[in-house]
Design a protein around this motif. Structure first.
Motif, PDB file in Angstrom:
ATOM      1  N   UNK A  83       0.845  -1.172   0.000  1.00 35.28           N
ATOM      2  CA  UNK A  83       0.000   0.000   0.000  1.00 35.28           C
ATOM      3  C   UNK A  83       0.891   1.236   0.000  1.00 35.28           C
ATOM      4  N   UNK A  84       0.424   2.296  -0.634  1.00 38.73           N
ATOM      5  CA  UNK A  84       1.180   3.539  -0.699  1.00 38.73           C
ATOM      6  C   UNK A  84       1.179   4.240   0.651  1.00 38.73           C
ATOM      7  N   UNK A  85       2.283   4.941   0.944  1.00 40.08           N
ATOM      8  CA  UNK A  85       2.413   5.654   2.212  1.00 40.08           C
ATOM      9  C   UNK A  85       3.108   6.988   1.980  1.00 40.08           C
ATOM     10  N   UNK A  86       2.884   7.894   2.936  1.00 39.61           N
ATOM     11  CA  UNK A  86       3.490   9.217   2.908  1.00 39.61           C
ATOM     12  C   UNK A  86       3.928   9.576   4.319  1.00 39.61           C
ATOM     13  N   UNK A  87       5.182   9.990   4.471  1.00 40.58           N
ATOM     14  CA  UNK A  87       5.652  10.472   5.772  1.00 40.58           C
ATOM     15  C   UNK A  87       5.262  11.932   5.944  1.00 40.58           C
ATOM     16  N   UNK A  88       4.724  12.229   7.113  1.00 43.71           N
ATOM     17  CA  UNK A  88       4.302  13.584   7.452  1.00 43.71           C
ATOM     18  C   UNK A  88       4.849  13.871   8.845  1.00 43.71           C
ATOM     19  N   UNK A  89       5.459  15.016   9.017  1.00 43.58           N
ATOM     20  CA  UNK A  89       5.993  15.363  10.337  1.00 43.58           C
ATOM     21  C   UNK A  89       4.877  15.669  11.317  1.00 43.58           C
ATOM     22  N   UNK A  90       5.173  15.413  12.567  1.00 39.26           N
ATOM     23  CA  UNK A  90       4.253  15.780  13.640  1.00 39.26           C
ATOM     24  C   UNK A  90       4.382  17.277  13.902  1.00 39.26           C
ATOM     25  N   UNK A  91       3.336  17.950  14.317  1.00 39.49           N
ATOM     26  CA  UNK A  91       2.012  17.449  14.659  1.00 39.49           C
ATOM     27  C   UNK A  91       1.042  17.382  13.483  1.00 39.49           C
ATOM     28  N   UNK A  92       1.562  17.610  12.259  1.00 33.30           N
ATOM     29  CA  UNK A  92       0.685  17.583  11.086  1.00 33.30           C
ATOM     30  C   UNK A  92       0.049  16.208  10.878  1.00 33.30           C
TER      31      UNK A  92
END
Length: 130
Positions: free
Chosen positions: A1-10
Motif C-alpha cells: 500500500x502507498x504511504x506518505x511520511x508527514x511530520x508531527x504534529x501535522x
C-alpha cells in the motif's frame, strides 16, 4: 500500500482532527487510500510553530512527547490535487494542495519512512487495518 511520511504534529492533525489538505511542492495523480506515516524527526521549534498554527485553526495538539513518531498511524483517502497561488485554511500559498478525506486511525506500526510516496507491504498493513 502507498504511504506518505508527514511530520508531527501535522500527521496527528490529519488523522485525529480536521486537517484535510496536505501541502506539497509537487503534484500527485494518485487517488485513493494512502497510509500516513508519522515521521521520526521533529524539532521543538517546528513543533511549536505547527502547534500554534493548528491552534489558530481550532485544533488542540498533544504535547510533543506524547505524539507517535516513526510509525504508521492511519489511513486517509486522497481525492484531489490542485495548485494554489494563495493560502486558505490548511492550504499554504504556492503549493499543491492534496485534498484528503476519510481519515482512519489504525493500530500504530513501527516503520521507517522515506521521502515521497513509498510502498509498505500489504500484509503488514492488513493485520492492523482490519
Amino acid at each position: 500500500m502507498k504511504a506518505l511520511s508527514v511530520r508531527q504534529p501535522w500527521a496527528y492533525a490529519i488523522i485525529h482532527s480536521t486537517k484535510n489538505i496536505e501541502n506539497r511542492g509537487w503534484p500527485i495523480n494518485y487517488r485513493g487510500d494512502i497510509l500516513i506515516h508519522a515521521a521520526k524527526t521533529c524539532t521543538k521549534k517546528a513543533y511549536f510553530e505547527a502547534k500554534e498554527f493548528c491552534q489558530d485553526m481550532g485544533v488542540i495538539i498533544p504535547e510533543l512527547i506524547s505524539l507517535r513518531r516513526g510509525q504508521i498511524i492511519g489511513i486517509v483517502t486522497i481525492v484531489d490535487c490542485q495548485f494554489s497561488p494563495v493560502a486558505s485554511g490548511w492550504g499554504m500559498p504556492e503549493q499543491y494542495h492534496w485534498k484528503l478525506e476519510n481519515p482512519r486511525e489504525i493500530t500504530p506500526i513501527p516503520y521507517i519512512g522515506r521521502l515521497g510516496i513509498f510502498e509498505v507491504p500489504d500484509d503488514l498493513v492488513m493485520e492492523v487495518a482490519a
